[in-house]
Structures are given as C-alpha cells and as structure tokens.
Design a protein around this motif. Sequence first.
Motif, PDB file in Angstrom:
ATOM      1  N   TYR A 277       3.804   6.620  17.305  1.00 25.36           N
ATOM      2  CA  TYR A 277       3.677   6.424  15.864  1.00 25.36           C
ATOM      3  C   TYR A 277       4.852   5.599  15.350  1.00 25.36           C
ATOM      4  N   GLY A 278       4.531   4.559  14.584  1.00 22.26           N
ATOM      5  CA  GLY A 278       5.550   3.737  13.959  1.00 22.26           C
ATOM      6  C   GLY A 278       5.494   3.857  12.447  1.00 22.26           C
ATOM      7  N   GLN A 279       6.263   3.051  11.759  1.00 21.05           N
ATOM      8  CA  GLN A 279       6.299   3.075  10.296  1.00 21.05           C
ATOM      9  C   GLN A 279       4.985   2.609   9.681  1.00 21.05           C
ATOM     10  N   THR A 280       4.269   1.743  10.372  1.00 18.25           N
ATOM     11  CA  THR A 280       3.080   1.131   9.760  1.00 18.25           C
ATOM     12  C   THR A 280       1.820   1.264  10.601  1.00 18.25           C
ATOM     13  N   GLY A 281       1.809   2.129  11.602  1.00 23.65           N
ATOM     14  CA  GLY A 281       0.604   2.296  12.400  1.00 23.65           C
ATOM     15  C   GLY A 281       0.867   3.129  13.630  1.00 23.65           C
ATOM     16  N   TYR A 282      -0.156   3.301  14.442  1.00 29.16           N
ATOM     17  CA  TYR A 282       0.016   4.055  15.687  1.00 29.16           C
ATOM     18  C   TYR A 282      -0.855   3.483  16.782  1.00 29.16           C
ATOM     19  N   VAL A 283      -0.467   3.785  18.004  1.00 31.58           N
ATOM     20  CA  VAL A 283      -1.256   3.439  19.180  1.00 31.58           C
ATOM     21  C   VAL A 283      -1.248   4.644  20.109  1.00 31.58           C
ATOM     22  N   ASN A 284      -2.428   5.090  20.478  1.00 30.07           N
ATOM     23  CA  ASN A 284      -2.596   6.254  21.354  1.00 30.07           C
ATOM     24  C   ASN A 284      -3.305   5.826  22.628  1.00 30.07           C
ATOM     25  N   THR A 285      -2.797   6.272  23.764  1.00 30.83           N
ATOM     26  CA  THR A 285      -3.503   6.012  25.020  1.00 30.83           C
ATOM     27  C   THR A 285      -4.368   7.217  25.359  1.00 30.83           C
ATOM     28  N   ILE A 286      -5.517   6.960  25.955  1.00 33.39           N
ATOM     29  CA  ILE A 286      -6.441   8.022  26.350  1.00 33.39           C
ATOM     30  C   ILE A 286      -6.384   8.242  27.856  1.00 33.39           C
ATOM     31  N   ASP A 287      -6.359   7.150  28.597  1.00 31.87           N
ATOM     32  CA  ASP A 287      -6.242   7.194  30.059  1.00 31.87           C
ATOM     33  C   ASP A 287      -5.618   5.880  30.503  1.00 31.87           C
ATOM     34  N   GLY A 288      -5.868   5.494  31.719  1.00 32.57           N
ATOM     35  CA  GLY A 288      -5.225   4.297  32.236  1.00 32.57           C
ATOM     36  C   GLY A 288      -5.649   3.002  31.581  1.00 32.57           C
ATOM     37  N   ASN A 289      -6.808   2.994  30.912  1.00 33.15           N
ATOM     38  CA  ASN A 289      -7.324   1.770  30.310  1.00 33.15           C
ATOM     39  C   ASN A 289      -7.659   1.890  28.823  1.00 33.15           C
ATOM     40  N   ARG A 290      -8.146   3.057  28.412  1.00 34.45           N
ATOM     41  CA  ARG A 290      -8.643   3.204  27.041  1.00 34.45           C
ATOM     42  C   ARG A 290      -7.539   3.619  26.072  1.00 34.45           C
ATOM     43  N   MET A 291      -7.684   3.121  24.819  1.00 37.92           N
ATOM     44  CA  MET A 291      -6.675   3.380  23.794  1.00 37.92           C
ATOM     45  C   MET A 291      -7.347   3.497  22.426  1.00 37.92           C
ATOM     46  N   ARG A 292      -6.564   4.003  21.464  1.00 37.71           N
ATOM     47  CA  ARG A 292      -6.966   4.019  20.055  1.00 37.71           C
ATOM     48  C   ARG A 292      -5.811   3.449  19.235  1.00 37.71           C
ATOM     49  N   VAL A 293      -6.137   2.585  18.282  1.00 42.10           N
ATOM     50  CA  VAL A 293      -5.101   1.935  17.478  1.00 42.10           C
ATOM     51  C   VAL A 293      -5.485   1.976  16.012  1.00 42.10           C
ATOM     52  N   ARG A 294      -4.506   2.211  15.153  1.00 41.57           N
ATOM     53  CA  ARG A 294      -4.722   2.074  13.718  1.00 41.57           C
ATOM     54  C   ARG A 294      -3.469   1.474  13.097  1.00 41.57           C
ATOM     55  N   LEU A 295      -3.661   0.350  12.415  1.00 39.92           N
ATOM     56  CA  LEU A 295      -2.572  -0.316  11.714  1.00 39.92           C
ATOM     57  C   LEU A 295      -2.703  -0.062  10.217  1.00 39.92           C
ATOM     58  N   LYS A 296      -1.670  -0.431   9.467  1.00 36.02           N
ATOM     59  CA  LYS A 296      -1.619  -0.078   8.049  1.00 36.02           C
ATOM     60  C   LYS A 296      -2.814  -0.629   7.269  1.00 36.02           C
ATOM     61  N   ALA A 297      -3.282  -1.814   7.638  1.00 36.08           N
ATOM     62  CA  ALA A 297      -4.396  -2.435   6.913  1.00 36.08           C
ATOM     63  C   ALA A 297      -5.762  -1.890   7.328  1.00 36.08           C
ATOM     64  N   ASP A 298      -5.815  -1.101   8.408  1.00 39.69           N
ATOM     65  CA  ASP A 298      -7.091  -0.587   8.903  1.00 39.69           C
ATOM     66  C   ASP A 298      -7.539   0.633   8.106  1.00 39.69           C
ATOM     67  N   LYS A 299      -8.828   0.715   7.820  1.00 36.90           N
ATOM     68  CA  LYS A 299      -9.381   1.874   7.132  1.00 36.90           C
ATOM     69  C   LYS A 299      -9.646   3.025   8.097  1.00 36.90           C
ATOM     70  N   ALA A 300      -9.746   2.716   9.373  1.00 42.01           N
ATOM     71  CA  ALA A 300      -9.970   3.740  10.401  1.00 42.01           C
ATOM     72  C   ALA A 300      -9.401   3.228  11.719  1.00 42.01           C
ATOM     73  N   GLU A 301      -9.199   4.139  12.641  1.00 40.41           N
ATOM     74  CA  GLU A 301      -8.709   3.705  13.952  1.00 40.41           C
ATOM     75  C   GLU A 301      -9.805   2.983  14.703  1.00 40.41           C
ATOM     76  N   ARG A 302      -9.406   2.158  15.628  1.00 40.33           N
ATOM     77  CA  ARG A 302     -10.366   1.381  16.409  1.00 40.33           C
ATOM     78  C   ARG A 302     -10.045   1.500  17.888  1.00 40.33           C
ATOM     79  N   PRO A 303     -11.066   1.427  18.730  1.00 40.29           N
ATOM     80  CA  PRO A 303     -10.815   1.505  20.171  1.00 40.29           C
ATOM     81  C   PRO A 303     -10.228   0.213  20.705  1.00 40.29           C
ATOM     82  N   MET A 304      -9.494   0.335  21.780  1.00 43.71           N
ATOM     83  CA  MET A 304      -8.926  -0.829  22.455  1.00 43.71           C
ATOM     84  C   MET A 304      -8.913  -0.530  23.947  1.00 43.71           C
ATOM     85  N   GLU A 305      -9.096  -1.544  24.750  1.00 45.35           N
ATOM     86  CA  GLU A 305      -9.011  -1.362  26.196  1.00 45.35           C
ATOM     87  C   GLU A 305      -7.999  -2.334  26.776  1.00 45.35           C
TER      88      GLU A 305
END
Length: 362
Positions: A277-305
């Motif tokens: 978690y940072g001042q303006t967003g977060y990045v969460n890892t799920i496993d070796g490839n999958r992630m979840r990210v939400r930045l300050k301008a985002d209305k919801a978190e989004r998946p990332m690989e």
Amino acid sequence: MLTRLTLLLLLITQFAVAQTAPKPLRVGIAGLTHAHVNTILGRLKKGDLVLVGIAETNLDLAGRLAKQYGFDMALVYPTIDEMLTKGKPEAVLDFGAIADHVKTVRVCAPRGVHVMVEKPLATTYADAVQMAALARKHKTQLLTNYETTWYGSNHRAYAVAHTDKAIGDIRKIVVHDGHEGPKEIGCNPEFLAWLTDPVANGAGALFDFGCYGANLSTWLMQGQRPTSVRAVTQQIKPDLYPNVDDEATVLLTYPKAQAVIQASWNWPFGRKDMEVYGQTGYVNTIDGNRMRVRLKADKAERPMEAPQTEAPASDPFTYLARLLRGETKPDALTSLENNLIVVEILDAARQSAKTGKAVILK
C-alpha cells in the motif's frame, strides 16, 4: 541428400556453437534432507549444471534419491571437505538444516567455492555475520534462495511501486506465507526432524515462513533496516509441534512505513502472497503471476498479470549459472546484503516473542 559443401557448413556451424556455448556449471550438494533438493535433482538433465558430488551421511536417504533421480552413489561423500577435494565443484547448494549453513560456508569459502543456501541464510545473526565475513574475505558468492524470488508478480509489484512510482511512497506491506503444516502436507521424516527443531531450524513457522516476508519487505523498502521488530508466536498445535511455534506475526516499523509478516503452519491451504500500500494506490499479488491493482484515479481494483519472465531467471539454478558466468547482474532478493537484514529481523523477532517486548535495532 546433403552436398559436401552443405555438410561442411553444417559441421562448421555445430563446431562454432560448441565452442561458444558455456560449459555446464560444476555443482555439489551439501545435505539431502531438505525436500527442496528435489528441485535440483529433477532438472539435472537440462545440461547447464553437472552434479560432481554430494555430501550426505544418511546413505539410506541418498540411495532412495539415487534410485529416483538416477545419480551414481559414487558421487556421495561423508563430508563436504571430501566432496570438494574429489568433485571440485564451482558452487555448492546447501539442502541441509539451516543451522548447518555456517559450517558449509566455513569449508567452501576458503577454497573459493560459491554457496547458495535454501532460505533463510542462518539461524542466528552471529552466524550470518560470520558467513558474510568469510564470503567477502574470499570473494565468493553467498546467495539465499526463496521460491518467491522467481515470481513474476513480485517483480511487477516492485516496478509498480518504484519504477513507475504509481502508488506513491510505501506506507504498509503485508506478507502472507505458509501452508497447513509440514506434517499435514506430508514432508519427509528427514526434513521434519530438523524443521521442527528450534536449534536446527531456528524456530518453527517464524523462521520457515517469516523469512519470506522479511526478504520481500527489505527489498521493497530498498534495503532499509527496520527501526524496531515486534513478534507474537503461538503453538496452536502443540500435539504436532511441541518444540516450536506454528503461528507467527511480526511487525516491522520504519520511519514512515510498517510491514506485517504473517507466517503460519495453520493456513487452510498454501499461500505466498503480499499487499503493498502506498499513498495513492496499492498492488496486491495473488500468486506467481496474478495481481490486483488500484490507483487513486481508479473506481475499483483491476486484475493484472505478470509473466514469469519478469523475474531474474526461471529458477535459482539457472540464475546461479548465469551469475557465475557473468551473464546476468546480481539480484537483490538473493543477495547477501538483503539476507543479513533478514536474519537480523528473524533473530530480533524470536527475542521479541520470548520477552513480549519490541526489539529496537541500533
């Protein structure tokens, strides 16, 4: 049918490739009791490594693994010293008890042999400091292997935080690691014997899985040492693990951030994931490839690989061979600098859990 000229050109090409291809790295193994030894024995046919010796006194265990993986029992020696003398490895991979890592370095470093150990580096900070001094004096590599070093998601998370600066300054890191318990998942008896020993392993879940969070937090905090360490450990299953903790939570404080390490032999399933978690967003890892990210301008978190190729290599042994051949740059997660701090954190956490007080790092 190939013409003489075509055949000649083919032979010249094959000769040129053979001349430029690096020789396989000569490796020895110190100990076979750690179940992770299967990862190296299972890839010997790849060709970039050649096994030249094994130091192991348990000949029954060595025989079982020789039958499973096809290595010659003539490669098995009673001591590391004899294995080094007769096998002449360039590097030794330690798959024994954590407390024995220091003994391996004492033998290998003065002979100019590089060492890679399974996590963590040592069971005490004093041992870690001694190992570092030997490696530096003799100019040898001393690396620590973690499964999570080879996760593409972790390296993408670092890039989001530091390269892209997409989440602002880090304020909190939460790392979850562990599984249902070593007995519950069927670890072999030779592994269990020292994994559940407070001297041989340093602790239970606190060292076994707390080291991942200490490693990743130190990396994400770009090598900072925490100012204080506080830990709580429990024996939720004393009938199974009477001598060590099976549940641990560690809190690291930094001048402007915190890290929470949750290490457990009580998860309902295996997990190795983290939240940054940072001042303006977060990045969460799920496993070796999958992630979840939400930045300050985002209305919801989004998946990332993130593909595995974002990690420094596909596995620790490929990395080791490339590093010693000068084909890749040193990686911070396996580095001695990072892992000295890891052991300092673990040593302080063990002390804090025992006394109930925070340990202030000078």
